[in-house]
Design an enzyme around this catalytic site. Sequence first.
Site, PDB file in Angstrom:
ATOM      1  N   ARG A 125       0.847  -1.195   0.000  1.00  0.00           N
ATOM      2  CA  ARG A 125       0.000   0.000   0.000  1.00  0.00           C
ATOM      3  C   ARG A 125       0.874   1.234   0.000  1.00  0.00           C
ATOM      4  NH1 ARG A 125      -2.719   0.815   4.675  1.00  0.00           N
ATOM      5  NH2 ARG A 125      -4.042   2.359   3.678  1.00  0.00           N
ATOM      6  N   LYS A 190       3.171  -7.157  12.147  1.00  0.00           N
ATOM      7  CA  LYS A 190       2.430  -7.449  10.908  1.00  0.00           C
ATOM      8  C   LYS A 190       2.746  -8.840  10.377  1.00  0.00           C
ATOM      9  CE  LYS A 190       1.472  -5.264   6.458  1.00  0.00           C
ATOM     10  NZ  LYS A 190       1.263  -3.935   5.865  1.00  0.00           N
ATOM     11  N   ARG A 326      -1.044   5.144  12.955  1.00  0.00           N
ATOM     12  CA  ARG A 326       0.091   4.754  13.812  1.00  0.00           C
ATOM     13  C   ARG A 326      -0.274   4.889  15.272  1.00  0.00           C
ATOM     14  NH1 ARG A 326       4.589   8.018  10.349  1.00  0.00           N
ATOM     15  NH2 ARG A 326       3.696   7.368   8.353  1.00  0.00           N
TER      16      ARG A 326
HETATM   17  C1  BTN Z   1       0.556  -3.741   2.376  1.00  0.00           C
HETATM   18  O1  BTN Z   1       1.291  -2.772   2.114  1.00  0.00           O
HETATM   19  O2  BTN Z   1       0.319  -4.062   3.533  1.00  0.00           O
HETATM   20  C2  BTN Z   1      -0.051  -4.535   1.265  1.00  0.00           C
HETATM   21  C3  BTN Z   1       0.848  -5.637   0.827  1.00  0.00           C
HETATM   22  C4  BTN Z   1       0.250  -6.465  -0.285  1.00  0.00           C
HETATM   23  C5  BTN Z   1       1.238  -7.430  -0.866  1.00  0.00           C
HETATM   24  C6  BTN Z   1       0.585  -8.381  -1.819  1.00  0.00           C
HETATM   25  S1  BTN Z   1       1.630  -9.731  -2.230  1.00  0.00           S
HETATM   26  C7  BTN Z   1       0.506 -10.236  -3.462  1.00  0.00           C
HETATM   27  C8  BTN Z   1       0.006  -8.990  -4.138  1.00  0.00           C
HETATM   28  N1  BTN Z   1       0.898  -8.586  -5.208  1.00  0.00           N
HETATM   29  C9  BTN Z   1       1.500  -7.439  -4.950  1.00  0.00           C
HETATM   30  O3  BTN Z   1       2.337  -6.875  -5.699  1.00  0.00           O
HETATM   31  N2  BTN Z   1       1.107  -6.953  -3.776  1.00  0.00           N
HETATM   32  C10 BTN Z   1       0.127  -7.823  -3.146  1.00  0.00           C
END
Ligand code: BTN
Length: 331
Positions: A125, A190, A326
């Site tokens: 994100r 996380k 946060r």
């Molecule tokens: C976050 O920032 O918390 C979201 C992370 C999401 C990662 C997943 S892995 C599968 C899918 N493909 C990506 O490029 N991102 C999501």
Amino acid sequence: MKPTLPRALIPVLRRLDDGHFHSGQELAGEFGLSRASVCNLMSLAGDLGVRVHAVRGRGYRLPDAMTWLDVARVSQALAEYAPAFVVHIEEGVDSTNSRLMARAQAGAPEGTVVAVEYQLAGRGRRGRPWVAQLGGNLTFSVLWRFDGGLQAMNGLSLAVGLAVARAVKRSTVQPVGLKWPNDILVERRKLAGILIEAQGDMNEAAFAVVGVGLNVRLSPAQRLAIDQPVVDLVEIGASLDRNALLADCLREMHRAVAQFRTGGFAALRAAWAALDTYAGCAVCVHLADGQQFPGVAAGVDDSGAFLLRTPQGELRPFHGGEISLRLETAK
Ligand code: BTN
């Protein structure tokens, strides 16, 4: 050109999965490679986070058992839900979200899944990279289509977070929590993140690519590369069977999305609130433009908006997008 993994890397690693030593010569013969290529592959595997045990005169072995992704095993674990999904397993792609987005634009049906052993350019994100190790993460994306358009997707991101948390809860006795909008936490660290990318009309056909990254076994180097507290399934004593976990996530998502379609996020709000890790905590909402809003986390509303109790006592909603939440104590 799209980034790729060397073609022989995962087949060679799969060969090493029996826990025994295999000499460089044996692997070279079996896979039609030079011994130097085998040596390079093993060194690349190490760079990508796989622990490779190399002993002169004996060869290579993997000290940590790996369950490689396998369509047949996922389908078997999905049982009666198997017909709802079309699962594609790939070795290395740039990003499962990007890969599935292309399939979705080309008309792939709802329930199409892309799962991979390794992402070369995983996205998180707020434009951040998603760091994951080869074979040590569960990394996949699922396609959901909505006739009611983008406006019918309000709160979807929380609904799928709840689904993933429920799937993880099945495999561990540790309390699993949620952080708005959809991080999955254990001990406020996380475990998994979700990136949703949606396209389509506001009120007609639209779709969401729901990407999930879940830490199964993080290497020390990867922990260092991630700028927040993290946890993996190994630490919480959970099952490391990624095929079963993928099936559990898909099944829970199927249930949650069905409920979401009929009742919106309101139908899932109480269940989400029961896992809300930050409820009642002093927090600060950070917007992308640098604005900050301190207050107390007061749960979520029926649309999935985060509710902040301001120092003036007002309840202020914050909707999706580029917001970061946060804990005040984490400053
Ligand atoms: C976050 O920032 O918390 C979201 C992370 C999401 C990662 C997943 S892995 C599968 C899918 N493909 C990506 O490029 N991102 C999501």
